[in-house]
Structure formats: C-alpha cells, structure tokens
Design an enzyme around this catalytic site. Structure first.
Site, PDB file in Angstrom:
ATOM      1  N   LYS A   1      41.242 -23.561 132.775  1.00 45.11           N
ATOM      2  CA  LYS A   1      39.974 -23.163 132.133  1.00 45.11           C
ATOM      3  C   LYS A   1      40.194 -22.752 130.679  1.00 45.11           C
ATOM      4  O   LYS A   1      41.159 -22.097 130.358  1.00 45.11           O
ATOM      5  CB  LYS A   1      39.373 -21.996 132.909  1.00 45.11           C
TER       6      LYS A   1
ATOM      7  N   GLU B   1      14.914   9.124 131.169  1.00 43.69           N
ATOM      8  CA  GLU B   1      16.225   9.776 131.196  1.00 43.69           C
ATOM      9  C   GLU B   1      16.539  10.170 132.626  1.00 43.69           C
ATOM     10  O   GLU B   1      15.645  10.366 133.452  1.00 43.69           O
ATOM     11  CB  GLU B   1      16.239  11.003 130.272  1.00 43.69           C
TER      12      GLU B   1
END
Ligand code: R5P
Length: 282
Positions: free
Chosen positions: A184, A36
């Site tokens: 694309k 953490e």
C-alpha cells in the site's frame, strides 16, 4: 476499586465490572444548553482505586475523559487508571510538515497529567505509548477478532500493508491458516494506492485485518483485488471502526461479505468485545 464508565464506553465498563467483580460507580453525565459537558461521580470514591473507561474520540469524548479524571482526583481516588479503548489523534504521531503539532503526544501528556496508569487497545504505533508520562500499556484485540473469524471459517488472512503483517500473522496463527500482505502507498488522507500482488486467494474465505477503518479506502482497494483474484468471500475486520463519511457504502460496493469491528468505538459493526483483552491487564 470502582469502574467508572464514560458515555463513549459504558458497555465496555459494564463488562469490565462483571469480569473483575467490582462495582460500577454511579455517574451523571449530561450536556448544558450550550453543549458543554457536565459530569458527576455520585459514589464516594475517596481512597479508592478507580478505573475510568472512556474512548478518546471524537473531541467531546476527550473533554469528558479529562473531566472524569479531574472528578476522580478531586474526590480523592487513591489511584486513577485510564482505560482508553481507542485513542484518537494517534495517527498524527509526528510532524509530517513544518508547523504541525505532534497530536498524539499532546493528548498523551494531557491524559497523563491526571492519571497514574493508562491502558489502550491496538495503539496505532507502539511507540505512542512512550508519549505518556505515566505507565502506559497497549493490548491487542487480534485474539478476539481471530476467534470471531475462525467461527466464520476464514482460511486466509490478509494485511492491507506491510506494517499490519504482524497483526495478520497473529490472527492467522490463532485460526491456523495462511496469511499475506498487500503493498500500500498512501497518497493523502483519503486516497491510497494498493499495488496488485498475486495472492493465493482463489476460492478462499479471506479476512483483511487492520487496526483502523477510517474512510474505508484501504479496505475497499484490497477487497477489489481479492475479488479479482477469485476469492470466495472477503470479510473485513478492524479494531477501531471509525467508518468516516461513506466508508460503509465503499466497502459494500467493493464487494465485501461482512464488516467486523470491536466495541472500542460503538457502531452497528461492533461484533467483538475488547473487554476480555483489557481485563487480562488489570
Ligand atoms: C494506516 O496506517 C492504518 O493502519 C489504516 O490502514 C488506515 O488508517 C485506514 O484508513 P482508511 O480507512 O481511511 O483507508
């Protein structure tokens, strides 16, 4: 006013502090044994305006950003501006399928909860800025990338899709060269189809410019087409170099001359700094 640099964006924070002639706050950032995050702002920032600089990617840096914002709020900062060089989760900007979250909106709302203003660089889509509930502005790294490409004598700019055409035009205007785009179609997260298109690329020093390189699939396909059309060399330039998996290998295998990214995400290819474009907004 203080600049506070998160661990993902220390260098950008240092540059901003220099450009704006304001101090860089001393911070402590470490990991607990369970991984953490622990952070502490050592300087007294009570009643001070602060600019927190932290890229929101990957997840652990997002948590660190939330903690820095909270530490600044708890310490009594008078205004918190979040400078987020790269905003992760921005590509999930709508529900593509039933049952999905709007990730970009979730992140924007969480960041807004402890901020007065937000600045980010080349957000994936401009409308993402509307997801924030505080003032949010974006700046473009294109002028900085274009300056670098001009020094490499690039004489043709290519957008890998129509959506990136404006970016290519802006870069080409700065360089003073021609530009065009590829057609694309994204099949899925890792596969793209680039339609061959006749380009005036023969003998040219081409740079393909995009906001993000993730898997490298989009760029690799474009490089191949350009090389097939007789380009002299092909540079690839992006604002956010995620370089997921074997992206770098894919780009080299496709025959790219040089890979250029900014420092929104630190990598070996962070050759262009976005600090000047952020400083212009502060
Ligand atoms: C798509 O809209 C983006 O502008 C980039 O073209 C895309 O994220 C690049 O992804 P990849 O490197 O995985 O092809």
């Amino acid at each position: 006013m203080y600049i506070i640099g998160g661990t993902a964006s220390k260098a950008v924070a240092e540059e901003l502090a220099k450009e704006l002639h304001c101090p860089l706050a001393e911070t402590i950032a470490k990991r607990f044994p369970d991984d953490e995050c622990y952070i502490r702002i050592v300087d007294d920032i009570s009643q001070e305006q602060v600019i927190i600089v932290q890229t929101a990617y990957p997840d652990h840096n997002i948590v660190e950003l939330f903690l820095l914002q909270n530490a600044a709020k708890e310490a009594g900062a008078s205004k918190i501006t979040v400078v987020m060089p790269y905003m992760g989760y921005a590509r999930q900007d709508k529900k593509f399928q039933k049952g999905e979250p709007i990730s970009a909106q979730t992140l924007a709302r969480l960041i807004s909860a402890q901020a007065d203003a937000v600045i980010t660089v080349d957000p994936h889509k401009e409308y993402i800025l509307d997801f924030f509930t505080v003032s949010a502005v974006g700046c473009s790294a294109v002028p900085e990338l274009a300056k670098y490409l001009k020094k490499q004598s690039v004489d043709f700019i290519l957008a890998p899709d129509k959506g990136a055409l404006e970016r290519a035009k802006n870069a080409a205007d700065i360089i003073g060269c021609e530009y065009d785009y590829m057609e694309k179609k994204r099949i899925d997260g890792t596969t793209v189809e680039i339609k061959p298109k006749k380009l005036d690329a023969k003998g040219k020093i081409v740079a393909i410019i995009d906001d993000i390189i993730s898997t490298g699939g989009t760029m690799a396909k474009s490089i191949e087409h350009l090389n097939n059309q007789g380009a002299n060399s092909v540079f690839v330039a992006c604002t956010h170099g995620l370089f997921a998996g074997d992206a770098i290998k894919k780009l080299h295998t496709a025959g790219c001359t040089e890979i250029i990214a900014t420092n929104t995400i630190i990598s070996d290819f962070s050759k262009v700094s976005i600090a000047p474009c952020i400083a212009r907004l502060l």
